[in-house]
Scaffold this motif. Structure first.
Motif, short mmCIF file in Angstrom:
data_model
loop_
_atom_site.label_atom_id
_atom_site.label_comp_id
_atom_site.label_asym_id
_atom_site.label_seq_id
_atom_site.Cartn_x
_atom_site.Cartn_y
_atom_site.Cartn_z
N LEU A 34 4.02 -10.57 -4.71
CA LEU A 34 3.42 -10.31 -6.02
C LEU A 34 2.04 -9.66 -5.86
N TRP A 35 1.90 -8.47 -6.45
CA TRP A 35 0.63 -7.75 -6.38
C TRP A 35 -0.32 -8.27 -7.47
N GLY A 36 -1.54 -7.76 -7.44
CA GLY A 36 -2.57 -8.26 -8.33
C GLY A 36 -2.21 -8.16 -9.80
N ASP A 37 -1.66 -7.00 -10.24
CA ASP A 37 -1.36 -6.84 -11.66
C ASP A 37 -0.23 -7.77 -12.09
N THR A 72 -2.69 -22.87 -22.25
CA THR A 72 -4.01 -23.48 -22.10
C THR A 72 -3.81 -24.96 -21.75
N VAL A 73 -4.50 -25.39 -20.66
CA VAL A 73 -4.27 -26.74 -20.15
C VAL A 73 -5.60 -27.40 -19.79
N THR A 74 -5.48 -28.63 -19.31
CA THR A 74 -6.64 -29.34 -18.78
C THR A 74 -6.26 -29.91 -17.41
N GLY A 75 -7.02 -29.52 -16.38
CA GLY A 75 -6.85 -30.11 -15.06
C GLY A 75 -5.59 -29.70 -14.31
N LYS A 76 -5.08 -28.49 -14.55
CA LYS A 76 -3.90 -28.03 -13.84
C LYS A 76 -4.30 -26.98 -12.80
N THR A 77 -3.45 -26.86 -11.76
CA THR A 77 -3.74 -25.95 -10.65
C THR A 77 -2.58 -25.00 -10.44
N ILE A 78 -2.89 -23.73 -10.23
CA ILE A 78 -1.89 -22.74 -9.82
C ILE A 78 -2.29 -22.23 -8.45
N THR A 79 -1.38 -22.28 -7.50
CA THR A 79 -1.66 -21.90 -6.11
C THR A 79 -1.03 -20.56 -5.82
N ALA A 137 -3.32 -11.68 -3.95
CA ALA A 137 -4.25 -12.79 -4.12
C ALA A 137 -5.70 -12.33 -4.16
N ALA A 138 -6.01 -11.30 -3.39
CA ALA A 138 -7.41 -10.85 -3.32
C ALA A 138 -7.76 -9.89 -4.45
N ASP A 139 -6.78 -9.33 -5.13
CA ASP A 139 -7.03 -8.30 -6.14
C ASP A 139 -6.84 -8.78 -7.57
N CYS A 140 -6.29 -9.94 -7.75
CA CYS A 140 -5.98 -10.40 -9.11
C CYS A 140 -7.23 -10.90 -9.81
N ASP A 141 -7.13 -11.04 -11.12
CA ASP A 141 -8.24 -11.52 -11.94
C ASP A 141 -8.01 -12.99 -12.26
N THR A 142 -8.55 -13.85 -11.42
CA THR A 142 -8.33 -15.29 -11.59
C THR A 142 -8.99 -15.84 -12.84
N SER A 143 -9.95 -15.09 -13.42
CA SER A 143 -10.65 -15.58 -14.61
C SER A 143 -9.69 -15.71 -15.80
N ILE A 144 -8.60 -14.94 -15.77
CA ILE A 144 -7.62 -15.05 -16.86
C ILE A 144 -7.05 -16.47 -16.89
N ALA A 145 -6.80 -17.02 -15.70
CA ALA A 145 -6.25 -18.38 -15.60
C ALA A 145 -7.32 -19.44 -15.82
N THR A 146 -8.50 -19.25 -15.21
CA THR A 146 -9.54 -20.28 -15.32
C THR A 146 -10.04 -20.42 -16.76
N TRP A 183 -7.20 -23.57 -15.99
CA TRP A 183 -6.50 -23.68 -14.72
C TRP A 183 -7.46 -23.54 -13.55
N THR A 184 -7.17 -24.27 -12.48
CA THR A 184 -7.85 -24.05 -11.21
C THR A 184 -6.95 -23.18 -10.36
N VAL A 185 -7.47 -22.09 -9.84
CA VAL A 185 -6.68 -21.17 -9.02
C VAL A 185 -7.00 -21.43 -7.56
N THR A 186 -6.00 -21.82 -6.79
CA THR A 186 -6.16 -22.06 -5.36
C THR A 186 -5.64 -20.84 -4.61
N ASN A 187 -6.57 -20.24 -3.85
CA ASN A 187 -6.22 -19.01 -3.14
C ASN A 187 -6.50 -19.21 -1.64
#
Length: 496
Positions: A451-454, A465-472, A479-488, A492-496
């Motif tokens: 899966l690429w960044g887009d 929209t959640v509370t206290g969930k994690t996507i790894t 992983a290095a090119d995506c916009d994790t702010s969309i999830a946070t 969501w907590t994004v684990t990379n």
């Protein structure tokens, strides 16, 4: 068994049915050292029994409805009365040495003769009074001719007939019940059953007859549940008239040597659950009329040699769980109609490792509760079309080890609220580049893959929209090119 008939098969790309010769199989061969047994006259049974030089030689016979005599073949004759068990303890030295077999056993011919009344039940399964433990009897061959008998009984929880190879029923009441009749007769090789017009049952009649190879064609009742289940030596299915059968459930389940199926009339069949389950040697299925079918759970599960199936009618089928599970050689599916699917659809294509694509008719397949292991280990499958999965709570292992999978269409994961519901959903999907998923309300691991960044951004956009969930997303290409702010931004907590 010797088969000289033909079976109907559909030519690829046509609607024409053609006759195809059925492979010939060997007949059961009677031991040439066994004593000759003549066909019994009416109200008579003739049986061959072995007598061992050591151990127990207890045999019992229980008869209902008549009185008569039992000649045990060793110079002893007992009278029997209605509903009274008769047992006999053989003495090896009393049996003629001229009957001795190569293994040292000697033989006796037992003759049951009804002299008054009408025999309605013959039972070889009654426990002897000589022992409280399980007993293996020494019957080798059984011939019975009781025209009013409604129940022939052999194996029982205490009396096991592990040596009998041939049972021939010459006559019986039309309402004969064969449910479980020959079950667990491990050495049974051949059976003959008369043509009866009102057979009341034959469910699991030959269940676990591990050496059975030869059964004649006889008139069937409406349910064939487990008829030949566990008959691991059966190579050719008998040519039954199945036009009145409504349930084929487990009919051949576990027949690992079965290679050919006649062109059965299945037009009245509604239940086909596990009909061919674990038929490891079955390479093709004749065209079956399944227009009345409603359930096909596990119908072909474990058919590891099956490469394709004909265009069967699945338009009314509501249950498909494990229908093609572990069909490792399946490489082609016709345009099956999945439109009536309802409820759980666990493991429908589990371990179909040779399947490269799904039929176009699969698009829009609807599942309502579970898709666990649905496509698990489909290592050659490259694309999954859109699926209707609203309400599905478990996708555990759904695409696990789909190493060739490049694209997954739209799937709604929003009803998943526990991590187990998406556990290892995409594990080892090293080629996956596109997944249009509406995200779950649960911790989600989509690490690995292509899966690429887009594409990751699109997945983040589809998260709730959640509370206290994690996507790894560890070790994904983007992983290095995506916009994790969309999830946070959605909690969501994004684990990379």
């Amino acid at each position: 068994m010797s088969i000289t008939s033909t079976t109907k098969h559909k030519l690829r790309g046509t609607t024409e049915l053609v006759d195809t010769p059925v492979e010939a199989f060997n007949n059961w061969e009677r031991n040439s050292d066994w004593l000759s047994v003549t066909a019994p006259s009416a109200e008579v049974g003739v049986c061959l029994v072995a007598v061992e030089s050591f151990g127990k030689n207890y045999e019992t016979i229980y008869i209902e409805g008549s009185s008569g005599t039992i000649d045990w073949g060793d110079g002893t004759t007992d009278n029997y009365t209605d509903s009274t068990m008769v047992e006999h303890d053989y003495t090896y030295s009393n049996i003629s040495a001229s009957t001795q077999l190569a293994n040292g056993d000697r033989q006796a011919i037992v003759t049951i003769t009804a002299t008054s009344g009408t025999t309605t039940r013959v039972d070889f399964g009654k426990q002897t009074t000589k022992t409280a433990t399980n007993v293996s009897t020494n019957w080798l061959e059984i011939h019975l001719n009781f025209g009013s008998c409604t129940d022939y009984v052999f194996d029982d929880q205490f009396m096991h007939h592990y040596r009998v190879e041939y049972i021939h029923i010459y006559d019986a009441d039309d309402a004969l019940n064969l449910n479980y009749t020959f079950e667990d007769l491990f050495a049974l090789r051949k059976v003959f059953i008369p043509i009866l017009t009102g057979l009341t049952g034959c469910e699991r009649a030959f269940n676990n007859c591990r050496n059975l190879i030869d059964v004649n064609s006889f008139t069937l009742p409406t349910s064939l549940v487990g008829l030949f289940a566990g008959c691991i030596s059966l190579e050719q299915a008998p040519e039954f008239d199945t036009s009145s059968v409504s349930s084929f459930t487990n009919m051949f389940d576990g027949c690992g040597s079965l290679r050919t199926i006649p062109h059965y009339d299945t037009s009245n069949g509604g239940l086909f659950n596990s009909m061919f389950g674990n038929c490891f040697s079955l390479r093709e299925i004749p065209l079956l009329d399944t227009s009345s079918a409603t359930e096909m759970n596990g119908m072909f599960q474990g058919c590891r040699s099956l490469q394709t199936i004909p265009l069967i009618d699945t338009s009314n089928v509501t249950l498909f769980t494990l229908m093609f599970g572990d069909c490792k050689s399946l490489n082609h599916l016709p345009e099956l109609d999945f439109s009536s699917n309802a409820g759980a659809s666990t493991g429908v294509f589990y371990n179909c490792e040779s399947l490269t694509k799904l039929p176009a008719s699969f698009a829009g397949f609807t599942v309502t509760t579970s898709m666990s292991s649905f496509f698990r280990d489909c290592r050659s499958l490259q694309e999954i079309p859109n699926m209707v999965t609203t309400g599905v709570t478990s996708f555990a292992y759904c695409f696990r080890n789909n190493t060739s999978l490049k694209e997954i269409g739209t799937m709604d994961l929003s009803s998943v609220v526990t991590t187990s519901g998406v556990n290892q959903l995409l594990t080892n999907n090293i080629s996956l580049a596109k997944f249009n998923a509406i995200g779950p309300d649960a911790d989600w691991n989509i690490s690995g893959g292509s899966l690429w960044g887009d594409e990751l951004d699109q997945i983040f956009t589809n998260l709730p929209t959640v509370t206290g969930k994690t996507i790894t997303i560890t070790n994904t290409f983007g992983a290095a090119d995506c916009d994790t702010s969309i999830a946070t931004a959605k909690g969501w907590t994004v684990t990379n």
